[in-house]
Write a protein that holds these residues in place. Structure first.
Motif, mmCIF file in Angstrom:
data_model
loop_
_atom_site.group_PDB
_atom_site.id
_atom_site.type_symbol
_atom_site.label_atom_id
_atom_site.label_comp_id
_atom_site.label_asym_id
_atom_site.label_seq_id
_atom_site.Cartn_x
_atom_site.Cartn_y
_atom_site.Cartn_z
ATOM 1 N N LEU A 145 -23.845 -25.289 -17.668
ATOM 2 C CA LEU A 145 -24.737 -26.430 -17.857
ATOM 3 C C LEU A 145 -25.427 -26.342 -19.218
ATOM 4 O O LEU A 145 -25.541 -27.348 -19.938
ATOM 5 C CB LEU A 145 -25.776 -26.445 -16.733
ATOM 6 N N ASP A 146 -25.852 -25.141 -19.565
ATOM 7 C CA ASP A 146 -26.516 -24.943 -20.851
ATOM 8 C C ASP A 146 -25.564 -25.248 -22.001
ATOM 9 O O ASP A 146 -25.953 -25.861 -23.003
ATOM 10 C CB ASP A 146 -27.013 -23.493 -20.938
ATOM 11 N N ALA A 147 -24.304 -24.826 -21.858
ATOM 12 C CA ALA A 147 -23.306 -25.094 -22.897
ATOM 13 C C ALA A 147 -23.076 -26.585 -23.066
ATOM 14 O O ALA A 147 -22.880 -27.083 -24.186
ATOM 15 C CB ALA A 147 -21.997 -24.385 -22.542
ATOM 16 N N LYS A 148 -23.106 -27.332 -21.963
ATOM 17 C CA LYS A 148 -22.909 -28.775 -22.018
ATOM 18 C C LYS A 148 -24.063 -29.451 -22.747
ATOM 19 O O LYS A 148 -23.858 -30.367 -23.557
ATOM 20 C CB LYS A 148 -22.790 -29.340 -20.598
ATOM 21 N N VAL A 149 -25.308 -28.979 -22.479
ATOM 22 C CA VAL A 149 -26.474 -29.531 -23.165
ATOM 23 C C VAL A 149 -26.370 -29.258 -24.661
ATOM 24 O O VAL A 149 -26.611 -30.138 -25.498
ATOM 25 C CB VAL A 149 -27.775 -28.936 -22.583
ATOM 26 N N ASN A 150 -26.009 -28.035 -25.020
ATOM 27 C CA ASN A 150 -25.862 -27.687 -26.442
ATOM 28 C C ASN A 150 -24.790 -28.539 -27.117
ATOM 29 O O ASN A 150 -24.931 -28.962 -28.277
ATOM 30 C CB ASN A 150 -25.518 -26.201 -26.591
ATOM 31 N N GLU A 151 -23.710 -28.773 -26.399
ATOM 32 C CA GLU A 151 -22.619 -29.602 -26.937
ATOM 33 C C GLU A 151 -23.128 -31.005 -27.262
ATOM 34 O O GLU A 151 -22.803 -31.573 -28.309
ATOM 35 C CB GLU A 151 -21.499 -29.667 -25.889
ATOM 36 N N LYS A 152 -23.951 -31.559 -26.379
ATOM 37 C CA LYS A 152 -24.493 -32.903 -26.609
ATOM 38 C C LYS A 152 -25.466 -32.896 -27.789
ATOM 39 O O LYS A 152 -25.491 -33.850 -28.591
ATOM 40 C CB LYS A 152 -25.195 -33.404 -25.343
ATOM 41 N N LEU A 153 -26.259 -31.841 -27.894
ATOM 42 C CA LEU A 153 -27.213 -31.765 -28.995
ATOM 43 C C LEU A 153 -26.495 -31.651 -30.335
ATOM 44 O O LEU A 153 -26.885 -32.296 -31.324
ATOM 45 C CB LEU A 153 -28.148 -30.565 -28.790
ATOM 46 N N VAL A 154 -25.455 -30.815 -30.389
ATOM 47 C CA VAL A 154 -24.671 -30.662 -31.618
ATOM 48 C C VAL A 154 -24.026 -31.987 -32.009
ATOM 49 O O VAL A 154 -23.974 -32.370 -33.189
ATOM 50 C CB VAL A 154 -23.598 -29.561 -31.438
ATOM 51 N N GLU A 155 -23.546 -32.709 -31.013
ATOM 52 C CA GLU A 155 -22.892 -34.006 -31.267
ATOM 53 C C GLU A 155 -23.887 -35.020 -31.814
ATOM 54 O O GLU A 155 -23.576 -35.831 -32.689
ATOM 55 C CB GLU A 155 -22.283 -34.518 -29.961
ATOM 56 N N ALA A 156 -25.134 -34.964 -31.289
ATOM 57 C CA ALA A 156 -26.139 -35.952 -31.694
ATOM 58 C C ALA A 156 -26.884 -35.555 -32.967
ATOM 59 O O ALA A 156 -27.440 -36.419 -33.662
ATOM 60 C CB ALA A 156 -27.148 -36.150 -30.561
ATOM 61 N N GLN A 157 -26.901 -34.273 -33.315
ATOM 62 C CA GLN A 157 -27.722 -33.760 -34.413
ATOM 63 C C GLN A 157 -27.552 -34.517 -35.735
ATOM 64 O O GLN A 157 -28.541 -34.852 -36.400
ATOM 65 C CB GLN A 157 -27.461 -32.269 -34.622
ATOM 66 N N ARG A 171 -35.033 -33.987 -42.948
ATOM 67 C CA ARG A 171 -34.041 -34.974 -43.346
ATOM 68 C C ARG A 171 -33.134 -35.289 -42.166
ATOM 69 O O ARG A 171 -32.997 -34.473 -41.231
ATOM 70 C CB ARG A 171 -33.195 -34.447 -44.523
ATOM 71 N N LYS A 172 -32.488 -36.469 -42.248
ATOM 72 C CA LYS A 172 -31.553 -36.876 -41.202
ATOM 73 C C LYS A 172 -30.456 -35.834 -41.051
ATOM 74 O O LYS A 172 -29.810 -35.442 -42.017
ATOM 75 C CB LYS A 172 -30.938 -38.232 -41.553
ATOM 76 N N GLY A 173 -30.250 -35.350 -39.802
ATOM 77 C CA GLY A 173 -29.200 -34.393 -39.510
ATOM 78 C C GLY A 173 -29.614 -32.951 -39.734
ATOM 79 O O GLY A 173 -28.803 -32.036 -39.522
ATOM 80 N N LYS A 174 -30.882 -32.722 -40.169
ATOM 81 C CA LYS A 174 -31.322 -31.362 -40.475
ATOM 82 C C LYS A 174 -32.405 -30.852 -39.509
ATOM 83 O O LYS A 174 -33.029 -29.831 -39.772
ATOM 84 C CB LYS A 174 -31.866 -31.307 -41.910
ATOM 85 N N VAL A 175 -32.617 -31.564 -38.403
ATOM 86 C CA VAL A 175 -33.619 -31.116 -37.434
ATOM 87 C C VAL A 175 -33.099 -29.851 -36.754
ATOM 88 O O VAL A 175 -31.972 -29.838 -36.241
ATOM 89 C CB VAL A 175 -33.894 -32.215 -36.371
ATOM 90 N N PRO A 176 -33.887 -28.773 -36.720
ATOM 91 C CA PRO A 176 -33.433 -27.521 -36.100
ATOM 92 C C PRO A 176 -33.092 -27.697 -34.623
ATOM 93 O O PRO A 176 -33.725 -28.480 -33.912
ATOM 94 C CB PRO A 176 -34.630 -26.583 -36.284
ATOM 95 N N MET A 177 -32.094 -26.934 -34.183
ATOM 96 C CA MET A 177 -31.625 -27.038 -32.810
ATOM 97 C C MET A 177 -32.730 -26.735 -31.780
ATOM 98 O O MET A 177 -32.849 -27.461 -30.777
ATOM 99 C CB MET A 177 -30.417 -26.113 -32.609
ATOM 100 N N PRO A 178 -33.575 -25.708 -31.957
ATOM 101 C CA PRO A 178 -34.634 -25.450 -30.972
ATOM 102 C C PRO A 178 -35.580 -26.641 -30.809
ATOM 103 O O PRO A 178 -36.025 -26.942 -29.692
ATOM 104 C CB PRO A 178 -35.372 -24.227 -31.549
ATOM 105 N N LEU A 179 -35.868 -27.313 -31.924
ATOM 106 C CA LEU A 179 -36.749 -28.477 -31.852
ATOM 107 C C LEU A 179 -36.070 -29.631 -31.125
ATOM 108 O O LEU A 179 -36.685 -30.359 -30.323
ATOM 109 C CB LEU A 179 -37.153 -28.903 -33.269
ATOM 110 N N LEU A 180 -34.768 -29.813 -31.408
ATOM 111 C CA LEU A 180 -34.004 -30.851 -30.701
ATOM 112 C C LEU A 180 -33.965 -30.579 -29.197
ATOM 113 O O LEU A 180 -34.101 -31.485 -28.382
ATOM 114 C CB LEU A 180 -32.569 -30.914 -31.240
ATOM 115 N N ARG A 181 -33.784 -29.302 -28.875
ATOM 116 C CA ARG A 181 -33.702 -28.943 -27.457
ATOM 117 C C ARG A 181 -35.036 -29.217 -26.749
ATOM 118 O O ARG A 181 -35.057 -29.712 -25.613
ATOM 119 C CB ARG A 181 -33.303 -27.477 -27.314
#
Length: 443
Positions: free
Chosen positions: A24-36, A45-55
Motif C-alpha cells: 500500500l505504501d509503495a502504491k502511495v509513493n508511486e502516485k506521488l512520484v507520478e504527480a510530483q 518551484r513547480k515539480g521540486k516539492v520534496p517528497m516528505p512534504l508531498l506525502r
C-alpha cells in the motif's frame, strides 16, 4: 499480496485478500512520484516539492485511492487467472475495521460464479413453423372493423333516448357559483357519449336524453385540473340537446380507402392483407420460439447461481401480483414471497438466459447500432412530443440500453439456433394460429 480461498461450494466462492502495508505504501509513493512534476507549492518551484512534504500534504487522500485500486486490481487479477465470471457484483468487505495506517489490509470477497454451459447440438432439434395466409374472409373482416372506426352518425328516430356510444349535438354553458367561466360554453358541439372527452361525470348524465331536452349537468372538476381557477370546483352546465345520433359504420368503398391513405378499395385491401400476414408471421414466430426454448430446456442441465434464481423469482412474484391487483399501483404492499411455481419458472428463465447468452457469445452475435437506434425509435413513439428527451435519457442510462438490447440479442440467437435446427413448415388457418398463440399464455 495474498489471496486465499475460503469457500468452494457449488458455484459459491469466497476469498481472503491481504494487501500488505508495504504494498500500500509503495502504491502511495508511486502516485506521488507520478504527480510530483505538476505540483506547485509556495516556496518551491513547480515539480521540486520534496517528497516528505508531498506525502504530508496529499498522503491521506491518496491512501484511500491506493487501497481501492490495489483491492480492485487483486480482484481483476483473480478473475483473469481463475476464469470465473461472477453472476452478480461480488460482495467485498474489509475485515479489520479497526485498520490504521501501517497495518495490512484484510478484505473478504464472495460471489457466485456463472456455471459452465454445456455444448448443444442444434441439428437434433425438431420444431414446426406455422404458416398462415390472409384469406379473403379475414381481409373482409378487418375491412369491416376499419369501417367501424371511421363511423358516421345518423339521426335516431324522433323521441329516441341517447345511448352510450351515441353522438349528441349540444349547446352548453358552464357556471361556477352561478358565474360563467371562460371556455365553458359552445354551440352545436358533437359529443360521443362514453368517449371520455369531457370531465368525469358529464357524459354519463346525458345518457337517456332526447333531442329538444334541456338538462342541468352537475359535475366537480378534478383536483389536478389544468386550469387552477376551476380545479376542485363544483360546476353546473346548462345543456340543450339539439340532436341524438346513432353510430353507423362507414360505407366500404373507394372513399373509405382514401380516408386511410389508399388510392382505392383494392389498394386498401392489399395493404390490409400485407398487415395481417405480417401479424401472422409475428405470431407464428412467437409460437416457434416457445417450442424452441422448450426443446433447449429439455436438452441442457447445469447448476444455477442461487442469487440469480432468487432475484428472478422475486421479480416474477412481484409482476404477477400487480397483474392480479391492477388497482395497486404502489410498491408498499410488503414483500411478496415467491411460490414453488415462481421458483420453477425462475429456474427455467435463468437456465435459458445463461444458455442463450453463452450460445450468442460463441456465435459472436452482436446487436448493431442501427438495430439499437430502431429499438429506441420504436420505444420513443410511446412518448409523442418527447422523443428527443427519451433519446437523451436512453443514451445516458446504461441499464435502459441493456433492457432494449437484451430482446434483440435473444431474437438473433434464436434465429442462429433455428438455422441449425430441423424446421418444418406447417400451413394452418388463422383460427388455429390464434389458438396456438393463446396456448402460450396458458402455459
Amino acid at each position: 499480496m495474498q489471496v486465499t480461498e475460503t469457500l468452494n461450494e457449488g458455484l459459491k466462492r469466497a476469498y481472503a485478500i491481504t494487501v500488505t502495508a508495504a504494498e500500500l505504501d509503495a502504491k502511495v509513493n508511486e502516485k506521488l512520484v507520478e504527480a510530483q512534476p505538476e505540483i506547485e507549492m509556495k516556496g518551491f518551484r513547480k515539480g521540486k516539492v520534496p517528497m516528505p512534504l508531498l506525502r504530508k500534504q496529499f498522503g491521506q487522500r491518496l491512501l484511500g485511492e491506493s487501497m481501492q485500486e490495489v483491492i480492485d486490481g487483486a480482484m481483476n487479477k483473480h478473475f483473469e487467472d481463475s476464469g470465473d465470471r461472477p453472476a452478480m457484483q461480488p460482495a467485498v468487505k474489509m475485515v479489520n475495521e479497526d485498520w490504521k495506517e501501517g497495518d495490512d489490509v484484510n478484505v473478504e470477497m464472495s460471489y457466485e460464479k456463472l456455471p459452465e454451459v454445456p455444448e448443444v447440438d442444434f441439428s437434433g432439434i425438431k420444431i414446426e413453423k406455422l404458416v398462415a395466409k390472409a384469406d379473403d374472409a379475414s381481409v373482409d373482416e378487418a375491412l369491416a372493423n376499419l369501417a367501424e372506426t371511421a363511423q358516421d352518425f345518423k339521426d335516431r328516430k324522433k323521441g329516441s333516448k341517447a345511448k352510450d356510444g351515441d353522438q349528441v349535438v349540444i349547446d352548453f354553458l358552464g357556471k361556477v357559483d352561478g358565474v360563467a367561466f371562460d371556455g365553458g360554453a359552445a354551440e352545436d358541439y358533437p359529443l360521443v357519449l362514453g368517449s371520455g372527452s369531457f370531465i368525469p361525470g358529464f357524459e354519463e348524465q346525458l345518457v337517456g336524453v332526447k333531442a329538444g331536452e334541456e338538462k342541468a349537468v352537475e359535475v366537480k372538476f378534478p383536483e389536478e385540473y389544468g386550469a387552477e381557477n376551476l380545479a376542485g370546483k363544483d360546476a353546473v352546465f346548462d345543456v340543450t340537446v339539439k340532436a341524438v345520433k346513432e353510430p353507423v359504420a362507414a360505407e366500404i368503398n373507394d372513399e373509405l380507402a382514401q380516408k386511410f391513405g389508399a388510392e382505392d378499395l383494392e389498394a386498401l385491401k392489399g395493404q390490409i392483407r400485407e398487415r395481417l400476414e405480417a401479424e401472422y408471421v409475428g405470431a407464428a414466430r412467437a409460437v416457434m420460439k416457445r417450442a424452441l426454448l422448450d426443446e433447449l430446456d429439455g436438452l441442457v442441465s447445469f447448476d444455477l447461481p442461487p442469487s440469480l434464481v432468487e432475484a428472478e423469482a422475486k421479480q416474477i412474484a412481484h409482476q404477477l401480483y400487480h397483474e392480479e391487483h391492477p388497482d395497486d399501483h404502489g410498491h408498499d404492499h410488503g414483500e411478496i414471497a415467491p411460490t414453488d411455481e415462481h421458483n420453477k419458472l425462475a429456474e427455467r428463465r435463468v437456465r435459458l438466459g445463461l444458455l442463450l447468452a453463452e450460445l450468442g457469445q460463441k456465435a459472436e452475435v452482436e446487436v448493431t447500432d442501427s438495430e439499437m437506434t430502431q429499438a429506441i425509435m420504436n420505444q420513443a413513439r410511446q412518448y409523442p412530443g418527447q422523443e428527443r428527451a427519451f433519446f437523451d435519457y436512453v443514451r445516458q442510462n446504461p441499464q435502459m440500453q441493456q433492457q432494449l438490447r437484451a430482446p434483440i440479442f435473444e431474437d438473433k440467437v434464436i434465429d442462429h439456433i433455428a438455422a441449425g435446427a430441423q424446421v418444418t413448415e406447417k400451413e394452418v388457418s388463422k383460427d388455429d394460429l390464434q389458438k396456438a398463440v393463446e396456448a402460450l399464455d396458458d402455459e
